[in-house]
Scaffold this motif. Sequence first.
Motif, mmCIF file in Angstrom:
data_model
loop_
_atom_site.group_PDB
_atom_site.id
_atom_site.type_symbol
_atom_site.label_atom_id
_atom_site.label_comp_id
_atom_site.label_asym_id
_atom_site.label_seq_id
_atom_site.Cartn_x
_atom_site.Cartn_y
_atom_site.Cartn_z
ATOM 1 N N VAL A 147 -1.932 -2.655 2.659
ATOM 2 C CA VAL A 147 -2.046 -1.200 2.541
ATOM 3 C C VAL A 147 -0.705 -0.570 2.896
ATOM 4 O O VAL A 147 -0.126 -0.860 3.956
ATOM 5 C CB VAL A 147 -3.154 -0.655 3.461
ATOM 6 C CG1 VAL A 147 -3.182 0.877 3.403
ATOM 7 C CG2 VAL A 147 -4.506 -1.230 3.051
ATOM 8 N N ARG A 148 -0.232 0.296 2.022
ATOM 9 C CA ARG A 148 1.053 0.951 2.195
ATOM 10 C C ARG A 148 0.885 2.467 2.022
ATOM 11 O O ARG A 148 -0.160 2.928 1.543
ATOM 12 C CB ARG A 148 2.072 0.422 1.174
ATOM 13 C CG ARG A 148 2.364 -1.067 1.307
ATOM 14 C CD ARG A 148 3.046 -1.400 2.625
ATOM 15 N NE ARG A 148 3.389 -2.817 2.756
ATOM 16 C CZ ARG A 148 2.616 -3.726 3.355
ATOM 17 N NH1 ARG A 148 1.451 -3.357 3.886
ATOM 18 N NH2 ARG A 148 3.010 -4.978 3.433
ATOM 19 N N PRO A 149 1.896 3.246 2.405
ATOM 20 C CA PRO A 149 1.786 4.704 2.262
ATOM 21 C C PRO A 149 1.375 5.114 0.851
ATOM 22 O O PRO A 149 1.915 4.611 -0.138
ATOM 23 C CB PRO A 149 3.202 5.188 2.605
ATOM 24 C CG PRO A 149 3.712 4.171 3.568
ATOM 25 C CD PRO A 149 3.161 2.859 3.077
ATOM 26 N N VAL A 192 -0.892 4.253 9.144
ATOM 27 C CA VAL A 192 -0.199 3.414 8.175
ATOM 28 C C VAL A 192 0.341 4.240 7.003
ATOM 29 O O VAL A 192 1.054 3.709 6.143
ATOM 30 C CB VAL A 192 -1.133 2.279 7.701
ATOM 31 C CG1 VAL A 192 -2.076 2.742 6.607
ATOM 32 C CG2 VAL A 192 -0.348 1.056 7.264
ATOM 33 N N GLY A 193 -0.003 5.553 6.982
ATOM 34 C CA GLY A 193 0.493 6.430 5.924
ATOM 35 C C GLY A 193 -0.342 6.417 4.663
ATOM 36 O O GLY A 193 0.076 6.927 3.624
ATOM 37 N N ALA A 213 -9.283 3.205 -5.018
ATOM 38 C CA ALA A 213 -9.183 2.683 -3.652
ATOM 39 C C ALA A 213 -8.713 1.233 -3.664
ATOM 40 O O ALA A 213 -9.178 0.411 -4.456
ATOM 41 C CB ALA A 213 -10.530 2.799 -2.947
ATOM 42 N N LYS A 214 -7.782 0.928 -2.755
ATOM 43 C CA LYS A 214 -7.258 -0.430 -2.625
ATOM 44 C C LYS A 214 -8.123 -1.256 -1.685
ATOM 45 O O LYS A 214 -8.273 -2.475 -1.860
ATOM 46 C CB LYS A 214 -5.832 -0.375 -2.093
ATOM 47 C CG LYS A 214 -5.077 -1.680 -2.139
ATOM 48 C CD LYS A 214 -3.610 -1.461 -1.776
ATOM 49 C CE LYS A 214 -2.758 -2.679 -2.055
ATOM 50 N NZ LYS A 214 -1.314 -2.392 -1.781
ATOM 51 N N VAL A 215 -8.696 -0.587 -0.689
ATOM 52 C CA VAL A 215 -9.555 -1.244 0.297
ATOM 53 C C VAL A 215 -10.773 -0.372 0.524
ATOM 54 O O VAL A 215 -10.666 0.862 0.559
ATOM 55 C CB VAL A 215 -8.808 -1.445 1.644
ATOM 56 C CG1 VAL A 215 -9.741 -2.018 2.705
ATOM 57 C CG2 VAL A 215 -7.588 -2.340 1.460
#
Length: 538
Positions: free
Chosen positions: A77-79, A103-104, A128-130
């Motif tokens: 997970v990134r900004p 985490v942004g 959504a990534k997660v």
Amino acid sequence: MRPDSRLTRALAVEYAASGAWKPATLRSLLTEAAREHPDRVAAVDRSTGGSDVARLTYAELDERAHRYACGLHALGVRPGDVVSVMLPNRFDFAALIFAINEVGAVYSGIPAAYGEREVEVILRRTRAKVVVVTERFGSNRPLEPVQRLRAGLPNLQHVVVVGGDGGTASLESLLDSPEVGLPDVDPRALCHLGFTSGTTGEPKGVMNTHQSLRAVLDGWVAHQRRETLGEHVVNLVASPVGHHTGFLWGVLLTTLLRGTAVYLDRWVPAQVPSVVREDRVTTMFSAPTFLQDLMQTDLVTDDDCSLRTVVLAGGPVPRTLPATAGETFGCYVCPAWGMTELGIGISCAPHLPPEATATDGVAVPDTEVRVVGPDGTEVEDDTIGNLQIRGPGLFLGYFELPEATAADIGPDGWFATGDTARRTREGYVLLEGRTKDIVIRGGENIPVTVVESLLYQHPDVLEASVIGVPDPRLGERACAVVVPAGDTVPTLPELCDFLTTKGLSRHFLPERLEIAEALPKTPSGKIRKVDLRQRYGQ
């Protein structure tokens, strides 16, 4: 600037220069609270029907949020990435919200009671990534629709499950992730995608930054005057944290005030009084239905009820409820108006005259309100029109829907709320209903909210909603859908006689009555009129 956003560089500079937008992230709320009050209880977990109670101090919640942030970073997970959370109310939900901020990334909540259709809309639109999800919640199995949908959601890389079954990671395993350097987060960045309740149509993604959400919190607290809320706020978080009310007024406000959040995973009215007593709850934000439920419990017999402030937002407030409930519980019952697009923009407050509680209050600081006619010009006092609002706490726009943003937010910044209202000569605002909920009988608008508020005063009525049903001659007729308060079932003539004795004009009377065991509601307690129209509008 985003094409789906109302924000311009000039407006951002104006908000920052006025002090309405602060150069701080939402994560800093928890950081500061933990530094100032490390040993104070920040959160309490209360499971409905269970005897186990868990507590975290601010120092423990701060550390837990940081460990989750490291765990999310380990998952990639990134900004700017979206993380959706579908959990019942619990302090881990709060920790995850602050972790996502740290985490942004962008937080998007999903109430644990949502069905597959609503889950699919949110996960697909946000990409959504997660998603963090619980395997079960009462009779619901939130993990199951996520698993069925996963193959059709190419952006969804990780399903994190409480307990670890069925996902690539367990929530608990994130706590063991190695320490990592996390990026500095821009408070101007998008941090939240909240979805409208969908009571009148398909949900839309509402965009907020750290600064716009903080502006809403600061405006309402300034309006209430901090000292009136009490030295130590104990906030009963009964509205789902996956919904805007639980997120903004449960997690964020409690942390801003350095209070204690008591997370109730389900609303079971008979069990709430013991929670209020044991935790000495002082504050609650809810739809009016929650307070009406409490009026039916033995909490009404407490001579030393700890409740100090109950804020009613998220649905029409029966006009006699604040005074009646306030006297019963010995607290201030505060009618307020808000929506996902602006948490609370209109509110009562203890410093206003007592008669204000029979209205929805006045605009909070830094927020402007007006009532306009079809031509967009302001109407005279005591004239029903369309409610518009603007200010630094207003959402930025609808996510990836620039046409919808432009349709609802004018170039001058005024947002068309979709509500009808009128302003009194004293400056108080009274909500009259949703624009889509208006019943037009033979060309005349029926004041739906007024009729509903009066119906609530009938001794045999527990809940009531008024909808329009098609009529070949008049276009629509008013239909009252009523839940009886007891064994006595009111009849249409009885209700109409009661309404006329309360001063309602005869041409506003409902012409049809439907008796229901319960009214369909969203998890936050809003009545789903779209379901009522589908059921009875034939």
